[in-house]
Design a protein around this motif. Structure first.
Motif, PDB file in Angstrom:
ATOM      1  N   SER A 107      -5.558   4.405   4.147  1.00 31.23           N
ATOM      2  CA  SER A 107      -5.214   2.505   5.216  1.00 31.23           C
ATOM      3  C   SER A 107      -4.911   4.108   6.513  1.00 31.23           C
ATOM      4  N   ASN A 114      -5.742   2.253  -1.368  1.00 29.58           N
ATOM      5  CA  ASN A 114      -5.735   2.654  -0.725  1.00 29.58           C
ATOM      6  C   ASN A 114      -5.007   3.674   0.835  1.00 29.58           C
ATOM      7  N   HIS A 172     -13.507  -3.406   5.313  1.00 26.82           N
ATOM      8  CA  HIS A 172     -11.977  -4.198   4.508  1.00 26.82           C
ATOM      9  C   HIS A 172     -11.515  -3.385   3.237  1.00 26.82           C
ATOM     10  N   LEU A 207      -2.412   1.512   7.903  1.00 24.25           N
ATOM     11  CA  LEU A 207      -1.299   0.223   8.073  1.00 24.25           C
ATOM     12  C   LEU A 207       0.131   1.077   7.502  1.00 24.25           C
ATOM     13  N   ARG A 248      -8.618   0.026  -2.157  1.00 24.63           N
ATOM     14  CA  ARG A 248     -10.568   0.243  -1.892  1.00 24.63           C
ATOM     15  C   ARG A 248     -11.324   0.285  -2.787  1.00 24.63           C
ATOM     16  N   ARG A 270      -9.013   9.168   8.314  1.00 20.50           N
ATOM     17  CA  ARG A 270      -7.282   8.826   8.533  1.00 20.50           C
ATOM     18  C   ARG A 270      -6.544   9.354   9.747  1.00 20.50           C
ATOM     19  N   MET A 308      -9.934   0.228   5.521  1.00 20.69           N
ATOM     20  CA  MET A 308      -8.713   0.096   6.642  1.00 20.69           C
ATOM     21  C   MET A 308      -8.038  -0.852   5.980  1.00 20.69           C
ATOM     22  N   GLY A 309      -7.780  -1.495   4.611  1.00 18.25           N
ATOM     23  CA  GLY A 309      -7.076  -2.121   3.574  1.00 18.25           C
ATOM     24  C   GLY A 309      -6.388  -1.713   2.962  1.00 18.25           C
ATOM     25  N   PRO A 310      -5.818  -2.645   2.254  1.00 16.85           N
ATOM     26  CA  PRO A 310      -4.621  -1.577   1.190  1.00 16.85           C
ATOM     27  C   PRO A 310      -5.028  -1.464   0.257  1.00 16.85           C
ATOM     28  N   VAL A 353       0.862  -1.407   0.249  1.00 17.38           N
ATOM     29  CA  VAL A 353       0.209   0.060   0.137  1.00 17.38           C
ATOM     30  C   VAL A 353      -0.060   1.158   0.083  1.00 17.38           C
TER      31      VAL A 353
END
Length: 505
Positions: free
Chosen positions: A135, A132, A105, A137, A113, A492, A109-111, A44
């Motif tokens: 995120s 994304n 997800h 992450l 979107r 974020r 939240m995930g890498p 990401v």
């Protein structure tokens, strides 16, 4: 006699194959599915920096307190490559109850979107899946969890759905997964966070207290579109609380759709005015019931009309009380449109202008196909999860899915006096003087309204030092505020700052 032999032979087969002994033998030999994890390399890019990730998607065998297997619990985890145990880890889930985690997800939240045309309807496939940039992450590992009955999660062993489908059952199983996952992946000493959306916040309040009681102190708890007291959503007979807490969001919706003449400087300042009216005039008027005078009632109806754009005659006819479904239908009735429940910026066709209740949720209709197809394509494609596994986006169609709403501590005189996990959160805040809670609210969320959360928080009986650890943020979007890109960026920033702040010594 020979003519009857085939019939007798068939009867003999039926007697053997379908006898109780044969069925018992078949059940004894039937094996539960086994846990399986699919690993892949992901990445990401956030703020111009690319983070390499090890992704694991699949199931983990969940055991009960006696070490007996009770479920295969589905998850997708993203770990930053070559990161140490000191890296924060966030466990995230949606709500329902009965919803899988694919909304969070693929939303924030995930890498990756899903791209949606917020706040409009989306065209059919192909859908766009992109990096994304919103995120978190870059600052924490993320574990997306799917409670039993959703995703890949299924009961095994002697367990059945009813062992998981209830307020207390759900809190227990989700907590067991978190504890066992931390042990399995050698992350017991990592900074720990839980993030829930919608019913996931109701769950969060219970999970944070459950975990703390077993020695798992959390660094932070994140509530997205929260509800802690279900009375705020019920519109129960002879109960005013839902009508009171929904009014500011109804007013915000009217403000957005230009149904308010005096919009004020901006939405927050307008809502401050509505809050003051709600607390000081509207709530006391409802409390009077039929003791309110005709002149008082007319005055309140006139002000309700000014704040909501709905004619005062309608408010008078409704006895000053309008439930959510009636509002969805009434606000844009003349345009033959209805507004969204999850996000009231969305509007859709009104199938029956004479109806007093809406038939559908425009926001759900607008984004569900994109999220569902986009996620499944990513799940079985980029993450490499076998197509032999069927991912359940929800548990609602599962046989026997019937939520048990009883919760320890909610009963009085042998009855369920309320359905709330606010006392759980209160206990956790009192026992852990360091844990902080971030509550993220959408102004246009007509599913779990922000004023309902404010009402709950204002009724926590703890010293101010504890209340100061509850942080409230607001977004000019709905239940899934991250579908609005400016709100996604703010989401974020707020979440990143919260995590970093809770790590400071």
């Amino acid at each position: 006699m020979k003519k009857n032999l085939p019939i007798l032979f068939f009867a003999l087969i039926v007697a053997v194959v379908f006898s109780p002994e044969a069925i018992a033998q078949e059940n004894e030999t039937k094996e539960d599915p086994k846990a399986e994890v699919f690993e892949s390399k992901q990445s990401v890019t956030i703020d111009g920096k690319t983070i390499a990730l090890n992704a694991k998607a699949g199931t983990m065998e969940l055991k009960d307190e006696n070490n007996e297997p009770i479920a295969l619990f589905g998850f997708t985890a993203y770990f930053k490559e070559n990161a140490g145990k000191d890296r924060p880890i966030v466990f995230a889930y949606n709500g329902g109850p009965g919803s899988s985690s694919y909304w969070l997800h693929m939303g924030i939240m995930g890498p990756k979107r899903i791209v949606v045309d917020d706040p409009n309807y989306n065209q059919a496939a192909p859908y766009e899946i992109v990096n994304n940039e919103f995120s978190i992450l870059d600052v924490a590992d993320v574990v997306m969890m799917d409670p039993v009955g959703t995703g890949l999660s299924v009961p095994i062993g002697e367990a059945t759905g009813k062992d998981f489908w209830g307020v207390d059952q759900d809190i227990r199983s989700v907590s067991l997964f978190i504890m066992q996952f931390l042990k399995e992946h050698d992350r017991l000493n990592s900074p720990k966070y839980i993030l829930g959306e919608s019913y996931g916040t109701f769950r969060n309040a219970g999970v944070m207290n459950y975990l703390l009681g077993r020695g798992y102190a959390l660094n932070g708890v994140i509530m997205v579109s929260a509800v802690f007291d279900l009375r705020t959503l019920f519109f129960a007979p002879n109960e005013d609380i839902s009508h009171v807490v929904y009014l500011p969001t109804m007013a915000a919706t009217a403000w957005y759709h230009d149904k308010v003449a005096q919009k004020g400087e901006d939405l927050p300042s307008f809502l401050d005015e509505v809050r003051e009216f709600t607390e000081n005039e509207y709530a006391p008027a409802l409390f009077k019931g039929n003791r309110i005078t005709t002149s008082e009632k007319s005055s309140i109806a006139s002000k309700l009309s000014a704040y909501t754009g709905i004619d005062d005659e309608v408010w008078l006819r409704a006895d000053l009380k309008m439930n959510a479904g009636e509002f969805f239908q009434e606000l844009l009735r003349e345009e033959r449109n209805t507004v969204g429940r999850l996000d009231s910026r969305y509007k859709g066709m009104n199938l029956d202008p004479m109806s007093m209740d809406s038939f559908t949720d425009p926001q759900s209709d607008a984004i569900s196909p994109a999220y569902t197809m986009g996620f499944l394509d990513y799940f079985h494609g980029a993450l490499g999860v076998s197509k032999d596994w069927n991912y359940s986006t929800s548990a609602y169609a599962k046989e026997g899915f019937n939520w048990d709403w009883k919760h320890v501590g909610n009963d009085a005189w042998g009855a369920n006096a309320s359905v709330t996990t606010l006392p759980d959160m209160t206990q956790a805040l009192s026992k852990d003087p360091n844990v902080k809670v971030l509550i993220m609210n959408g102004y246009y969320d007509l599913a779990t309204v922000f004023y309902g959360v404010e009402h709950s928080i204002s009724h926590i009986d703890l010293p101010q030092s504890a209340l100061d650890r509850i942080i409230m943020t607001y977004y000019e979007a709905g239940h899934m505020m991250y579908t609005d890109l400016p709100s996604a960026q703010l989401f974020r920033d707020d979440l990143k700052n919260f995590i970093e702040d809770t790590l400071r010594k």
